[in-house]
Design a protein around this motif. Structure first.
Motif, PDB file in Angstrom:
ATOM      1  N   THR A  82     -70.229  66.399 -39.802  1.00  0.00           N
ATOM      2  CA  THR A  82     -69.421  65.420 -40.524  1.00  0.00           C
ATOM      3  C   THR A  82     -70.266  64.867 -41.668  1.00  0.00           C
ATOM      4  OG1 THR A  82     -70.185  63.584 -39.149  1.00  0.00           O
ATOM      5  CG2 THR A  82     -68.172  64.730 -38.444  1.00  0.00           C
ATOM      6  N   LEU A  83     -69.600  64.300 -42.645  1.00  0.00           N
ATOM      7  CA  LEU A  83     -70.271  63.612 -43.737  1.00  0.00           C
ATOM      8  C   LEU A  83     -69.393  62.444 -44.156  1.00  0.00           C
ATOM      9  CD1 LEU A  83     -72.954  64.033 -45.322  1.00  0.00           C
ATOM     10  CD2 LEU A  83     -71.560  64.982 -47.175  1.00  0.00           C
ATOM     11  N   TRP A  84     -70.024  61.343 -44.511  1.00  0.00           N
ATOM     12  CA  TRP A  84     -69.378  60.061 -44.807  1.00  0.00           C
ATOM     13  C   TRP A  84     -69.961  59.555 -46.113  1.00  0.00           C
ATOM     14  CZ3 TRP A  84     -71.510  55.328 -45.742  1.00  0.00           C
ATOM     15  CH2 TRP A  84     -70.857  54.148 -45.372  1.00  0.00           C
ATOM     16  N   ALA A  85     -69.133  59.155 -47.078  1.00  0.00           N
ATOM     17  CA  ALA A  85     -69.678  58.653 -48.341  1.00  0.00           C
ATOM     18  C   ALA A  85     -68.651  57.783 -49.040  1.00  0.00           C
ATOM     19  CB  ALA A  85     -70.092  59.806 -49.253  1.00  0.00           C
ATOM     20  N   TYR A  86     -69.162  56.911 -49.908  1.00  0.00           N
ATOM     21  CA  TYR A  86     -68.265  56.136 -50.757  1.00  0.00           C
ATOM     22  C   TYR A  86     -68.987  55.779 -52.044  1.00  0.00           C
ATOM     23  CZ  TYR A  86     -70.622  51.719 -49.364  1.00  0.00           C
ATOM     24  OH  TYR A  86     -71.536  50.718 -49.131  1.00  0.00           O
ATOM     25  N   CYS A  87     -68.197  55.342 -53.019  1.00  0.00           N
ATOM     26  CA  CYS A  87     -68.754  54.765 -54.236  1.00  0.00           C
ATOM     27  C   CYS A  87     -67.920  53.543 -54.592  1.00  0.00           C
ATOM     28  CB  CYS A  87     -68.777  55.768 -55.384  1.00  0.00           C
ATOM     29  SG  CYS A  87     -67.149  56.135 -56.086  1.00  0.00           S
ATOM     30  N   HIS A  88     -68.464  52.709 -55.444  1.00  0.00           N
ATOM     31  CA  HIS A  88     -67.757  51.507 -55.868  1.00  0.00           C
ATOM     32  C   HIS A  88     -66.800  51.841 -57.013  1.00  0.00           C
ATOM     33  CE1 HIS A  88     -71.653  49.538 -54.304  1.00  0.00           C
ATOM     34  NE2 HIS A  88     -70.758  49.616 -53.339  1.00  0.00           N
ATOM     35  N   VAL A  89     -65.653  51.201 -57.000  1.00  0.00           N
ATOM     36  CA  VAL A  89     -64.614  51.402 -58.010  1.00  0.00           C
ATOM     37  C   VAL A  89     -64.053  50.029 -58.396  1.00  0.00           C
ATOM     38  CG1 VAL A  89     -63.991  53.718 -57.208  1.00  0.00           C
ATOM     39  CG2 VAL A  89     -62.822  51.708 -56.239  1.00  0.00           C
ATOM     40  N   PRO A  90     -63.330  49.929 -59.503  1.00  0.00           N
ATOM     41  CA  PRO A  90     -62.745  48.638 -59.864  1.00  0.00           C
ATOM     42  C   PRO A  90     -61.834  48.092 -58.765  1.00  0.00           C
ATOM     43  CG  PRO A  90     -62.687  50.115 -61.738  1.00  0.00           C
ATOM     44  CD  PRO A  90     -63.128  50.940 -60.558  1.00  0.00           C
ATOM     45  N   HIS A  91     -61.758  46.790 -58.690  1.00  0.00           N
ATOM     46  CA  HIS A  91     -60.933  46.108 -57.691  1.00  0.00           C
ATOM     47  C   HIS A  91     -59.500  46.625 -57.734  1.00  0.00           C
ATOM     48  CE1 HIS A  91     -59.712  42.637 -55.197  1.00  0.00           C
ATOM     49  NE2 HIS A  91     -58.604  42.668 -55.911  1.00  0.00           N
ATOM     50  N   GLY A  92     -58.999  47.015 -56.565  1.00  0.00           N
ATOM     51  CA  GLY A  92     -57.608  47.439 -56.454  1.00  0.00           C
ATOM     52  C   GLY A  92     -57.304  48.803 -57.025  1.00  0.00           C
ATOM     53  N   SER A  93     -58.333  49.608 -57.289  1.00  0.00           N
ATOM     54  CA  SER A  93     -58.099  50.925 -57.877  1.00  0.00           C
ATOM     55  C   SER A  93     -57.373  51.856 -56.903  1.00  0.00           C
ATOM     56  CB  SER A  93     -59.437  51.571 -58.278  1.00  0.00           C
ATOM     57  OG  SER A  93     -59.254  52.926 -58.644  1.00  0.00           O
ATOM     58  N   GLY A  94     -56.384  52.549 -57.422  1.00  0.00           N
ATOM     59  CA  GLY A  94     -55.692  53.571 -56.638  1.00  0.00           C
ATOM     60  C   GLY A  94     -56.137  54.970 -57.016  1.00  0.00           C
ATOM     61  N   VAL A  95     -57.231  55.085 -57.788  1.00  0.00           N
ATOM     62  CA  VAL A  95     -57.695  56.379 -58.288  1.00  0.00           C
ATOM     63  C   VAL A  95     -58.555  57.079 -57.232  1.00  0.00           C
ATOM     64  CG1 VAL A  95     -59.035  57.541 -60.082  1.00  0.00           C
ATOM     65  CG2 VAL A  95     -57.636  55.542 -60.660  1.00  0.00           C
ATOM     66  N   ASP A  96     -58.256  58.334 -57.004  1.00  0.00           N
ATOM     67  CA  ASP A  96     -59.036  59.182 -56.107  1.00  0.00           C
ATOM     68  C   ASP A  96     -60.204  59.760 -56.902  1.00  0.00           C
ATOM     69  OD1 ASP A  96     -60.122  61.241 -54.604  1.00  0.00           O
ATOM     70  OD2 ASP A  96     -58.208  62.218 -54.161  1.00  0.00           O
ATOM     71  N   VAL A  97     -61.419  59.293 -56.625  1.00  0.00           N
ATOM     72  CA  VAL A  97     -62.591  59.779 -57.351  1.00  0.00           C
ATOM     73  C   VAL A  97     -63.428  60.715 -56.478  1.00  0.00           C
ATOM     74  CG1 VAL A  97     -62.682  57.754 -58.860  1.00  0.00           C
ATOM     75  CG2 VAL A  97     -63.985  57.754 -56.728  1.00  0.00           C
TER      76      VAL A  97
END
Length: 483
Positions: free
Chosen positions: A367-382
């Motif tokens: 398994t692998l788990w990751a995230y990044c920060h995005v603007p508040h309330g963003s619905g964009v899949d990055v």
């Protein structure tokens, strides 16, 4: 609930803070019921098969230095109720360049040995808080108990003052002024970026120092089988103490609850106003409405056919990996998010639990788990941007992907209403809300509604799986009822 005697206290929300608040009251002899809207208890400590059968993913929190260091959790005996802490070979690898990682090791000296010209500077920066030990951690996590902490351990005073004077500065300023090479500033920048603040902001230094101290002092472990084990252990302890947890029970209004001595809410000010706004005077409502939430996160979980093929083999030693480059590159990525933009090259926070915990995936898989920060309330899949950053440091990574699960910031809030706009810290922790959370008050857990208290990460000391917000609220309730 109407078929049995009303409890002394009702706790709304079965995240770590809500469960710790309930346990604290139950151990003081109160009858307590916890109501949770989700099908399972846990809040930020849930685990599920998000991709394929047999692949266990942490839905939110994954690595738990605060859980083993926090005075609210460390002596509860979680280990006697199914929590087994697994320590990776190294707490953290920071990918400075695709083929070069900097390691944060358990010892200060071993870490300093990999920092070139900044070995001595790292020792001077992290050595004092590490030597101060858990008494300093206790003070940092419970700043309102500072006088008592120093009376119990006056030897911690110099380290506490030193930490405060340094920690109030920005991480960027510390990195530029203390170090000469690239490695140490980058390592500090990645630690400080957990604050989800611009790295030029005051108090980001404190976030970096605390996480570095914890890595050296107690490590950055994971719970075998998933973070859900932490929640399950807290539920077991609460049950032993006579408390109950009812899931699938959403509370839309406090008027739906039976009369009781205290209601504790593991929710944000926004939800408090939705549930009890009619009980709160207009001026206090306006103060709570001014509580601010920070950027969100876009999170990805993968089922992989094999381990991540890192260019630098040392990266495989770490349970947590920061993919961010130099201090200035991390700073630029976080600054873009705070300006309302998606970073061209996001700072990625990654955990590779299955390298150290084979129970997370079928044999031979990961398994692998990751995230990044995005603007508040963003619905964009990055997720494509996140995968590009990983692929640069681990060519062939994409070829291993069997399945992926993506949560945009909107999805994160939909999963847990406490994560407003995808903000996983329960509210921005800039200097104002670091000191005064959720509003300026000597009694941060009390609310203007009679008998209603906040016990969420929107109260001191803020975000993280440490239970201190719940413990602080429950102790405030007990003090109030002893008067």
């Amino acid at each position: 609930m109407s078929r049995r005697a009303a409890p002394d206290a009702v706790v709304v929300g079965a995240g770590p803070n809500g469960l710790v608040a309930a346990l604290t009251l139950a151990r003081a002899g109160w009858s307590v019921e916890v109501l949770e809207a989700a099908p399972t208890a846990g809040g930020g400590t849930r685990t599920g098969e998000l991709t394929l059968p047999g692949f266990r993913h942490d839905v939110c929190s994954a690595i738990h230095p605060l859980a083993i260091a926090s005075p609210a959790l460390r002596d509860l005996g979680l280990e006697h109720h199914g929590v087994e802490w697994i320590h990776p070979d190294a707490p953290l690898a920071h990918v400075l360049r695709p083929d070069r990682s900097v390691l944060l090791e358990r010892s200060v000296g071993a870490t300093a040995g990999g920092l070139g010209p900044d070995a001595d500077a790292w020792e001077r920066l992290l050595g004092p808080p590490v030597r101060a030990g858990l008494p300093l951690v206790d003070t940092l996590l419970a700043p309102r108990s500072l006088p008592r902490s120093l009376l119990r351990s006056p030897a911690a005073l110099p380290a506490t003052v030193g930490f405060g004077l340094t920690g109030l500065r920005s991480a960027a300023a510390i990195g530029r002024s203390r170090f000469r090479g690239e490695e140490a500033p980058a390592l500090l920048a990645g630690l400080a970026a957990h604050s989800i603040l611009p790295l030029d902001a005051p108090v980001t230094g404190a976030f970096g120092l605390l996480l570095g101290q914890l890595a050296h002092l107690v490590g950055w472990p994971m719970a075998r089988g998933g973070s859900q084990a932490v929640a399950d252990a807290l539920v077991a302890l609460l049950t032993e103490a006579g408390g109950t947890v009812t899931c699938d029970r959403r509370v839309a209004s406090l008027d739906d609850l039976p009369p009781c001595r205290a209601v504790l809410l593991d929710v944000t000010p926004r939800q408090l106003l939705a549930m009890a706004g009619h009980r709160i005077p207009p001026a206090r409502r306006r103060a709570l409405q001014r509580f601010r939430h920070g950027p969100g996160v876009c999170k990805v979980d993968w089922a992989l056919a094999g381990p991540v093929p890192w260019r630098d083999p040392a990266t495989a030693r770490a349970g947590t990996v920061h993919l961010g480059g130099t201090l200035e590159e991390v700073r630029a990525a976080e600054d873009a998010v705070h300006r309302g933009r998606h970073a061209e090259r996001p700072f990625v926070l990654l955990a590779q639990q299955s390298r150290f915990d084979p129970s997370r995936a079928p044999a031979g898989h990961h398994t692998l788990w990751a995230y990044c920060h995005v603007p508040h309330g963003s619905g964009v899949d990055v997720s494509a941007d996140i995968e590009s950053v990983i692929e640069a440091a681990a060519p062939g990574f994409r070829d291993l992907v069997l399945d992926r699960h993506v949560m945009t910031a909107v999805d994160v809030e939909r999963h847990d209403a406490n994560y407003v706009g995808g903000d996983i810290n329960g509210g921005t922790a800039d200097l104002r809300q670091f000191l005064f959370r959720p509003t300026p008050s000597l009694h941060p857990w009390s609310t203007p509604a009679e008998g209603v208290w906040l016990c969420s990460s929107s109260t001191p000391p803020g975000g993280g799986v440490h239970g201190m917000c719940g413990a602080g609220a429950a102790r405030a309730v007990l003090r109030h009822h002893r008067r």
